[in-house]
Design a protein around this motif. Structure first.
Motif, PDB file in Angstrom:
ATOM      1  N   ASP A  22      -4.206  41.261  17.081  1.00 28.24           N
ATOM      2  CA  ASP A  22      -3.158  40.685  17.462  1.00 28.24           C
ATOM      3  C   ASP A  22      -2.932  41.930  19.176  1.00 28.24           C
ATOM      4  O   ASP A  22      -2.732  43.605  18.575  1.00 28.24           O
ATOM      5  CB  ASP A  22      -1.679  40.699  16.229  1.00 28.24           C
ATOM      6  N   GLU A  24      -0.986  42.475  21.651  1.00 33.97           N
ATOM      7  CA  GLU A  24       0.044  43.164  21.647  1.00 33.97           C
ATOM      8  C   GLU A  24       0.112  44.674  21.114  1.00 33.97           C
ATOM      9  O   GLU A  24       0.873  45.096  20.838  1.00 33.97           O
ATOM     10  CB  GLU A  24       1.217  42.375  21.646  1.00 33.97           C
ATOM     11  N   THR A  25       0.393  44.422  19.480  1.00 36.59           N
ATOM     12  CA  THR A  25       0.834  45.219  18.476  1.00 36.59           C
ATOM     13  C   THR A  25      -0.213  45.996  18.325  1.00 36.59           C
ATOM     14  O   THR A  25      -0.473  47.363  17.330  1.00 36.59           O
ATOM     15  CB  THR A  25       1.232  44.944  17.776  1.00 36.59           C
ATOM     16  N   GLU A  66       4.747  33.050  17.340  1.00 41.42           N
ATOM     17  CA  GLU A  66       5.041  33.541  18.701  1.00 41.42           C
ATOM     18  C   GLU A  66       6.117  33.290  18.716  1.00 41.42           C
ATOM     19  O   GLU A  66       7.132  32.599  18.804  1.00 41.42           O
ATOM     20  CB  GLU A  66       4.113  32.528  19.510  1.00 41.42           C
TER      21      GLU A  66
END
Length: 300
Positions: A22, A24-25, A66
């Motif tokens: 992931d 984003e994280t 999402e």
């Protein structure tokens, strides 16, 4: 080439699978299939958390949903479910069932295996016959795509063990492994419609069972071998093996690029059938000099 391999902390599994980075994280999510466990490796903390999915027997893949923080799509048996997990608690809950495939007694021993989102967020997931005594003779598996607001679409039938998945959006290609065929097939892929066509074999190995797969930003595919202690880097255009990444245990299940620069190859393994340590660990491979492609969350 000089590359380095080391295990991540507390990333040991019975059958590690389905790694998803992931971006984003900065977390690596993966599963421990036969004990219905989901895991999260936190890159910043260099720490791994895990949770058991309450009331389930299998967890074959995990992908963030999402727009739904703390929700993940997971393969449980023949059902695609959404779980809620905060990434820290030792338990996760199924909050809804998205689809069930292959209902009925004929497929009672089948289960979902590898799953991944295509570049548009469609979930691709396939099934396999799950009786260890008869694993390779029954071709009861099928590969599906799950698109938001549509029924499950059958991509391919007559599958032994539905496994590795990868896409090259730029080249309009989709790659798929049926482990029982001992090869990797490349399809022409229409990313707008999700239709795969014109399969051709781009890699074949006579003795080592291919398992999971990933792709780098140059379009080379990385094929894990469940019986070969190796991840093969292959140019699918020429079928040339560019690199053999030799792992410290035999049963290599899957791989995904991650890290802040997408240049770390995370590799899951299995200690099934009493494989000796360090089998079952999840490893990071550095120094490969390549970058992966960002992985996609599932649109539900």
């Amino acid at each position: 080439m000089s590359y380095q391999i080391e295990p991540i902390p507390n990333g040991e599994t019975l059958i590690g699978e389905g790694p998803h980075w992931d971006i984003e994280t900065q977390n690596l999510y993966f599963v421990d299939i036969d004990v219905d466990r989901v895991l999260r490796y936190d890159y910043k903390e260099n720490k791994t958390y895990s949770a058991k999915i309450e009331g389930e027997e299998f967890a074959s893949f995990i992908i963030p949903v999402e727009g739904e923080n703390g929700k993940f799509v997971v393969g449980c048996g023949r059902r695609v479910v959404v779980i809620a997990w905060d990434g820290v608690s030792p338990k996760a809950q199924v909050v809804r069932v998205v689809r069930e495939v292959q209902p009925g007694d004929e497929f009672a021993l089948n289960r979902l295996n590898d799953g991944k989102a295509d570049p548009r967020g469609r979930l691709f997931a396939g099934t396999m016959y799950n009786d260890q005594k008869d694993l390779f003779s029954k071709r009861k598996g099928e590969l599906y795509s799950f698109e938001k607001g549509k029924p499950a679409a059958l991509i391919k039938g007559d599958i032994g063990i539905s496994n590795g998945l990868a896409w090259n959006e730029k080249a309009k290609k989709f790659y798929f492994i049926d482990s029982v065929d001992y090869n990797v097939k490349e399809y022409d892929y229409n990313v707008e419609t999700g239709v795969a066509s014109n399969p051709r074999v781009v890699f074949k190995h006579g003795s080592h069972l291919p398992d999971g797969m990933t792709i780098d930003s140059d379009g080379n595919i990385y094929i894990c071998t469940f019986t070969g202690a190796t991840v093969y880097k292959v140019n699918p255009s020429t079928a040339e093996v560019l690199l053999e990444i030799k792992m410290p245990c035999k049963q290599i299940t899957s791989a995904a690029f991650g890290g802040p620069n997408l240049d770390i190859l995370y590799v899951t393994t299995s200690k099934l059938n009493d494989q000796p340590s360090p089998a079952g660990n999840t490893f990071k491979v550095t120094g490969l000099g390549v970058k992966g492609l960002p992985m996609t969350k599932v649109q539900l």
